[in-house]
Design a protein around this motif. Structure first.
Motif, PDB file in Angstrom:
ATOM      1  N   TRP A  55     -13.804  -0.495  -9.855  1.00 21.41           N
ATOM      2  CA  TRP A  55     -14.074   0.133  -8.562  1.00 21.41           C
ATOM      3  C   TRP A  55     -14.941   1.387  -8.695  1.00 21.41           C
ATOM      4  CZ3 TRP A  55     -12.317  -1.057  -3.535  1.00 21.41           C
ATOM      5  CH2 TRP A  55     -11.472  -2.178  -3.448  1.00 21.41           C
ATOM      6  N   ASP A  73      -4.495  -4.591 -11.007  1.00 19.91           N
ATOM      7  CA  ASP A  73      -5.760  -5.238 -11.340  1.00 19.91           C
ATOM      8  C   ASP A  73      -6.962  -4.430 -10.856  1.00 19.91           C
ATOM      9  OD1 ASP A  73      -4.979  -5.744  -8.755  1.00 19.91           O
ATOM     10  OD2 ASP A  73      -5.206  -7.916  -8.859  1.00 19.91           O
ATOM     11  N   SER A  74      -6.821  -3.101 -10.857  1.00 24.19           N
ATOM     12  CA  SER A  74      -7.954  -2.239 -10.544  1.00 24.19           C
ATOM     13  C   SER A  74      -8.285  -1.365 -11.742  1.00 24.19           C
ATOM     14  CB  SER A  74      -7.661  -1.351  -9.329  1.00 24.19           C
ATOM     15  OG  SER A  74      -6.750  -0.317  -9.667  1.00 24.19           O
ATOM     16  N   LEU A  96      -2.939  -0.114  -8.277  1.00 25.40           N
ATOM     17  CA  LEU A  96      -3.121  -1.555  -8.366  1.00 25.40           C
ATOM     18  C   LEU A  96      -3.196  -1.981  -9.826  1.00 25.40           C
ATOM     19  CD1 LEU A  96      -5.786  -2.480  -5.650  1.00 25.40           C
ATOM     20  CD2 LEU A  96      -3.320  -2.662  -5.498  1.00 25.40           C
ATOM     21  N   GLN A 144     -11.470 -11.876  -5.843  1.00 25.27           N
ATOM     22  CA  GLN A 144     -11.003 -12.727  -6.939  1.00 25.27           C
ATOM     23  C   GLN A 144     -11.111 -14.208  -6.592  1.00 25.27           C
ATOM     24  OE1 GLN A 144      -7.092 -11.045  -7.270  1.00 25.27           O
ATOM     25  NE2 GLN A 144      -7.650  -9.648  -8.938  1.00 25.27           N
ATOM     26  N   LEU A 170     -10.708  -5.738 -11.196  1.00 30.66           N
ATOM     27  CA  LEU A 170     -11.983  -5.358 -10.615  1.00 30.66           C
ATOM     28  C   LEU A 170     -12.260  -3.895 -10.946  1.00 30.66           C
ATOM     29  CD1 LEU A 170     -11.775  -6.928  -7.033  1.00 30.66           C
ATOM     30  CD2 LEU A 170     -12.930  -7.863  -9.044  1.00 30.66           C
ATOM     31  N   ARG A 179      -5.290  -4.616  -1.515  1.00 29.37           N
ATOM     32  CA  ARG A 179      -4.855  -5.890  -2.079  1.00 29.37           C
ATOM     33  C   ARG A 179      -5.639  -7.043  -1.462  1.00 29.37           C
ATOM     34  NH1 ARG A 179      -4.433  -7.475  -5.953  1.00 29.37           N
ATOM     35  NH2 ARG A 179      -2.836  -5.983  -6.603  1.00 29.37           N
ATOM     36  N   THR A 202      -8.691  -6.928  -0.170  1.00 30.57           N
ATOM     37  CA  THR A 202     -10.046  -6.871  -0.717  1.00 30.57           C
ATOM     38  C   THR A 202     -10.091  -7.472  -2.113  1.00 30.57           C
ATOM     39  OG1 THR A 202     -10.561  -4.874   0.556  1.00 30.57           O
ATOM     40  CG2 THR A 202     -11.921  -5.312  -1.387  1.00 30.57           C
ATOM     41  N   THR A 203      -9.152  -7.066  -2.945  1.00 31.72           N
ATOM     42  CA  THR A 203      -9.109  -7.540  -4.326  1.00 31.72           C
ATOM     43  C   THR A 203      -8.902  -9.043  -4.390  1.00 31.72           C
ATOM     44  OG1 THR A 203      -8.238  -5.412  -5.079  1.00 31.72           O
ATOM     45  CG2 THR A 203      -7.882  -7.303  -6.521  1.00 31.72           C
ATOM     46  N   ARG A 204      -7.931  -9.530  -3.634  1.00 35.24           N
ATOM     47  CA  ARG A 204      -7.620 -10.956  -3.667  1.00 35.24           C
ATOM     48  C   ARG A 204      -8.801 -11.794  -3.159  1.00 35.24           C
ATOM     49  NH1 ARG A 204      -3.017 -10.617  -1.488  1.00 35.24           N
ATOM     50  NH2 ARG A 204      -3.606 -11.021   0.669  1.00 35.24           N
TER      51      ARG A 204
END
Length: 360
Positions: free
Chosen positions: A33, A54-55, A52, A324, A31, A317, A319-321
């Protein structure tokens, strides 16, 4: 104050990450940000955000060009935005098609305005606590997120910490019996000047919005939302609450006593007492590294906890999950809990005679 809220909602532990030992590990597609504001809390959270897997640190905004550029350089953001030619830095960030989700770290009184602009621009939002200044603002943001199918969550980081979730697991396991009372406090003598956000009425300053949410988290985690709240406190000449004391009453006789202060310090602990034992946090209660569990029948024990990063990674984590997975709200920090909390705080303010400009 009687609370007309839905049935008591007991917060649930967050869904475990695929690798719970490493919350920095990716759980899906990256993602991009954006971060709004460049103050202390934004800096602390961004330290974890940068870790992260995946950030992507895409953009940061500030009112000041120098602050925005310095923050971007420090953490490695691709772009920085600032107020220019009558357009705010945060709106310029929201106009960036390369940004997927924004973290808002402005003072409380700006949360509604900034989060609304983000949602209207099609961005997912993680917004610092206190979520807004009042329940009306919170409801408007929730309705907007729902209408636009966007993720929105209050950044109440304590609810995602391993130690707090372990405490709630113990509380609801029955080991302590039926919970009868909760006691929690948080305070420090603030030496910030009158222009600091803590003491600024225009920023939503005061102990209630800045500190009370942490002791309140323990009452809600153990007992849910109360049937009634009685509040007392002290206001200074600028109509800022310097400290407050809340008593939460529950059907069946359970109570919680909560204190928060900007003029005095305390142990900063939470105690949860039941018919079969009690649990106490180490200090400080919003980020405990230790729990003491004392069953009436059995040996007292102490459980200790390691923490990843600065501790904000767990809410990041989540928020990201959630994004996703296509969720618009977190099962750990659902919109109903945020809205009911703001309603509770509105009721407290009515008792204290505390009003903000946003209430107009």
């Amino acid at each position: 104050m009687n609370l007309h809220t839905p049935a008591q909602q007991i917060p649930r532990p967050p869904c475990a990450a695929p690798d719970a030992a490493d919350p920095f590990a990716a759980t899906g597609e990256p993602l991009r940000w954006g971060v709004v504001a460049t103050g202390r809390i934004a800096s602390n959270v961004t330290e974890d955000l940068a870790g992260l897997e995946d950030s992507v640190l895409q953009a940061v905004s500030s009112r000041s060009q120098d602050s925005a550029r310095a923050f971007a350089e420090k953490f490695g953001f691709s772009t920085s935005y600032y107020d220019d030619d009558g357009v705010t830095g945060y709106q310029r960030l929201f106009n960036d098609p390369e940004v997927d989700v924004v973290y808002i770290a402005t003072p409380h009184a700006q949360h509604h305005e900034v989060a609304r602009a983000a949602l209207e621009s099609g961005k997912h939002v993680l917004c610092e606590k206190a979520f807004t200044v009042n329940a009306r603002e919170a409801a408007e943001l929730i309705d907007l997120a729902r209408a636009n199918n966007l993720f929105l969550m209050e950044a109440l980081w304590s609810r995602f910490l391993p130690s707090v979730n372990r405490a709630w697991e113990i509380i609801h396991s029955g080991e302590l019996g039926e919970i009868q009372w909760v006691q929690a406090d948080l305070g420090f003598p603030s030496d910030h000047g009158s222009t600091h956000r803590l003491w600024d009425p225009a920023a939503g300053g005061g102990a209630l919005l800045d500190l009370t949410v942490y002791p309140l988290t323990w009452a809600l985690g153990a007992l849910g939302f109360p049937a009634a709240v009685t509040a007392a406190g002290a206001l200074n000449d600028d109509n800022i609450d310097t400290q407050n004391a809340l008593t939460l009453s529950y059907e069946g006789g359970a109570h919680a006593q909560l204190t928060s202060s900007l003029v005095s310090s305390g142990p900063g602990q939470a105690t949860v007492s039941g018919s079969a034992g009690w649990l106490r946090t180490g200090s400080v209660l919003h980020n405990p590294r230790e729990l003491t569990i004392h069953p009436h029948q059995g040996e007292q024990r102490v459980e200790t906890f390691e923490q990843a990063g600065r501790g904000y990674v767990y809410e990041l984590r989540e928020t990201t999950r959630c994004i996703q997975q296509g969720l618009t709200e977190s099962p750990t920090m659902p919109w109903a809990d945020t809205l009911n909390t703001m309603r509770l705080l509105d009721g407290v303010r009515n008792q204290l005679g505390l009003r903000y400009a946003n209430d107009a």
